[in-house]
Design an enzyme around this catalytic site. Structure first.
Site, mmCIF file in Angstrom:
data_model
loop_
_atom_site.group_PDB
_atom_site.id
_atom_site.type_symbol
_atom_site.label_atom_id
_atom_site.label_comp_id
_atom_site.label_asym_id
_atom_site.label_seq_id
_atom_site.Cartn_x
_atom_site.Cartn_y
_atom_site.Cartn_z
ATOM 1 C CE LYS A 166 54.019 -1.914 157.109
ATOM 2 N NZ LYS A 166 54.044 -3.144 156.313
ATOM 3 C CG HIS A 177 54.586 2.411 158.905
ATOM 4 N ND1 HIS A 177 54.275 1.178 159.432
ATOM 5 C CD2 HIS A 177 53.432 2.928 158.438
ATOM 6 C CE1 HIS A 177 52.972 0.972 159.302
ATOM 7 N NE2 HIS A 177 52.435 2.015 158.695
ATOM 8 C CB SER A 233 53.777 2.985 162.271
ATOM 9 O OG SER A 233 55.170 2.819 162.418
ATOM 10 N N GLY A 241 56.860 1.080 164.625
ATOM 11 C CA GLY A 241 57.986 1.964 164.936
ATOM 12 C C GLY A 241 57.593 3.379 165.330
#
Length: 121
Positions: free
Chosen positions: A23, A49, A90, A92
């Protein structure tokens, strides 16, 4: 303000693992009331992340710098092929602007083939 600008200059544009798929986050780092720059961080130890971003935010805060996460994705770094592929997103933070990430990586790895795609997770 001068110290903040110097601290900003000391922040590496790119810090990623040397091999593998992991990531990454694209982070805007800002000196208090001053200039900003976007940096790339990608590491295999990060399960999420947010792990990458939170560690970075803590380190920067100690230097008097602010930051915000612009998004994330994944990097596939294949040093033996001199290739890095940027893709994914990601959950989030949303999808980073992979074209920005790609430009940063090209500056750091000028002899690499660096590609990106919005597909994939």
């Amino acid at each position: 303000a001068m110290a903040a600008a110097e601290a900003l200059a000391g922040v590496a544009d790119v810090d990623i693992d040397g091999d593998g798929v992991f990531k990454y986050v694209l982070v805007r780092v800002r000196a208090a009331g001053g200039p900003a720059k976007d940096v790339v961080r990608g590491h295999g130890w990060a399960e999420y992340h947010a792990d990458l971003y939170e560690r970075m935010a803590e380190e920067l805060a100690r230097q008097g710098l602010d930051c915000e996460c612009l998004g994330g994705g994944r990097l596939a770094h294949r040093p033996e092929e001199r290739r890095i592929h940027v893709y994914g997103y990601s959950v989030g933070f949303g999808r980073a602007d992979h074209s920005v990430t790609t430009e940063k990586l090209k500056a750091e790895y000028p002899d690499y083939e660096i590609t990106w795609a919005d597909e994939g997770y």
